[in-house]
Design an enzyme around this catalytic site. Structure first.
Site, PDB file in Angstrom:
ATOM      1  N   THR A  39       0.841  -1.210   0.000  1.00 53.25           N
ATOM      2  CA  THR A  39       0.000   0.000   0.000  1.00 53.25           C
ATOM      3  C   THR A  39       0.875   1.258   0.000  1.00 53.25           C
ATOM      4  O   THR A  39       0.356   2.354  -0.163  1.00 53.25           O
ATOM      5  CB  THR A  39      -0.955   0.039   1.218  1.00 53.25           C
ATOM      6  OG1 THR A  39      -0.183  -0.090   2.418  1.00 53.25           O
ATOM      7  CG2 THR A  39      -1.980  -1.070   1.155  1.00 53.25           C
ATOM      8  N   GLY A  40       2.171   1.102   0.207  1.00 52.55           N
ATOM      9  CA  GLY A  40       3.098   2.238   0.102  1.00 52.55           C
ATOM     10  C   GLY A  40       3.439   2.523  -1.349  1.00 52.55           C
ATOM     11  O   GLY A  40       3.034   1.782  -2.250  1.00 52.55           O
ATOM     12  N   TYR A 149      -7.743  -5.899  11.390  1.00 55.79           N
ATOM     13  CA  TYR A 149      -6.851  -4.785  11.738  1.00 55.79           C
ATOM     14  C   TYR A 149      -6.816  -4.587  13.254  1.00 55.79           C
ATOM     15  O   TYR A 149      -5.744  -4.535  13.862  1.00 55.79           O
ATOM     16  CB  TYR A 149      -7.354  -3.521  11.044  1.00 55.79           C
ATOM     17  CG  TYR A 149      -6.460  -2.308  11.201  1.00 55.79           C
ATOM     18  CD1 TYR A 149      -5.153  -2.306  10.709  1.00 55.79           C
ATOM     19  CD2 TYR A 149      -6.941  -1.146  11.812  1.00 55.79           C
ATOM     20  CE1 TYR A 149      -4.344  -1.182  10.841  1.00 55.79           C
ATOM     21  CE2 TYR A 149      -6.142  -0.022  11.944  1.00 55.79           C
ATOM     22  CZ  TYR A 149      -4.845  -0.038  11.450  1.00 55.79           C
ATOM     23  OH  TYR A 149      -4.057   1.075  11.578  1.00 55.79           O
TER      24      TYR A 149
END
Ligand code: UDP
Length: 318
Positions: A39-40, A149
């Protein structure tokens, strides 16, 4: 002269990680940025690549990490963090929060480095206490869609405390509340980026539920200042308890939508969509500990921060 302090930042090419790397380099640290770019994005750190104090390694932190040389601090920021990302990447989210945190702690132990865990206000779940002090244990659904999460971060906090108690690693835990600013992805799915993109494209702003749920939004530079204060604080018993870092100005999602419409000058209207499962009804940090112990408080108000963020998105979409 002392050699430069050396920091490893996992997830260093992400939204928060890249701002953190930048500030550490500015402070004179040597920074080793690890990221698997799930996701970076390398764009976030492109401006740092020419700096001799900065190095990027494309690395999945759930795999074996071999880092040469001394390390003074490990800052563990790797994880999908937007609800749409962690719902899309459930196993990777659980894995990086559990195995990834274990590997990052093992690195800190091996190098006798300080360790900072990026935890989250999601450990409080759908809180029954508002604002949330660090002493609140939370109200988390362990089998709901968000649990991948929430529970990964709760496990990450538990293993961090185990390394502190059993291996005497000098640990710190920051519970990060909603943060926004430049380098959020336009398709990140979070409320601030979604509303700004919708307003700039003159499309309706999609409010989930009736918009009466609350959040408290912290501008990224304030958040990073808080994290730097925490990693630089003297070791001691106060560091055994997590720190909430966020902006305590609570507002409804509907109010946020109207602020963004006003600041962009957009003709957009507001439309309602279904509320996601287990969406917290309220969220606001009690930052008394951060104020008293770290001497930190946020300085950027919402309108100021939104203006800077809107300018960033305008540049991206023009
Ligand atoms: N939300 C919304 N519209 C969007 C995205 C989010 O109304 O386009 C709502 C969401 O349901 C939640 C709040 O805004 O109540 C914050 O959502 P976000 O995904 O930014 O982060 P969360 O605080 O839920 O982790």
């Amino acid at each position: 002269m002392n050699p430069a302090m050396r920091a490893v930042v996992t997830g260093g090419a992400g939204f928060l990680g890249s701002h953190l790397c930048e500030r550490l380099v500015d402070l004179g640290y040597e920074v080793l940025c690890l990221d698997n770019l799930l996701t970076g994005n390398e764009q976030n750190i492109a401006h740092l690549l020419g700096n001799s104090r900065f190095r990027f390694l494309k690395q999945d932190v759930t795999e074996r990490m071999e880092i040469d040389g001394p390390v003074d601090a490990v800052l563990h920021f790797a994880s999908p963090a937007s609800p749409i990302d962690y719902l899309d990447l459930p196993i990777q989210t659980l894995n990086v929060g559990s195995v990834g945190t274990h590997k990052a702690l093992a690195l800190a132990k091996e190098k006798k480095a300080r360790f900072l865990l990026a935890s989250t206000s999601e450990v409080y779940g759908d809180p029954l206490v508002n604002p949330q002090p660090e002493s609140y244990w939370g109200n988390v659904n362990p089998i709901g869609p968000r649990s991948v999460y929430d529970e990964a971060k709760r496990f990450a906090e538990a293993i961090t405390m185990a390394y502190r108690r059993y291996y005497q690693v000098d640990t710190r835990i920051v519970r990060i509340f909603n943060t926004y600013g430049p380098r959020m992805r336009p398709n990140d799915g979070r409320v601030v980026s979604n509303f700004i993109v919708q307003a700039l494209e003159r499309r309706p702003l999609m409010i989930y539920g009736n918009g009466s749920q609350t959040r408290s939004f912290c501008y990224v530079s304030d958040l990073i200042s808080g994290i730097l204060s925490l990693i630089q604080a003297e070791p001691g018993d106060a560091m055994a308890i997590p720190f909430n870092i966020g902006n305590p100005e609570e507002r409804t999602v509907r109010n946020l939508a109207w602020r963004i419409i006003a600041l962009t000058g957009s003709p957009s209207a507001i439309e309602a969509r279904d509320l996601p499962v287990d969406d917290p009804k309220v969220r606001c940090p009690d930052i008394t500990r951060a104020k008293n112990i770290l001497g930190w408080r946020p300085e950027v108000d919402l309108d100021q921060g939104l203006r800077l963020t809107i300018a960033h998105f305008r540049k991206q979409t023009s």
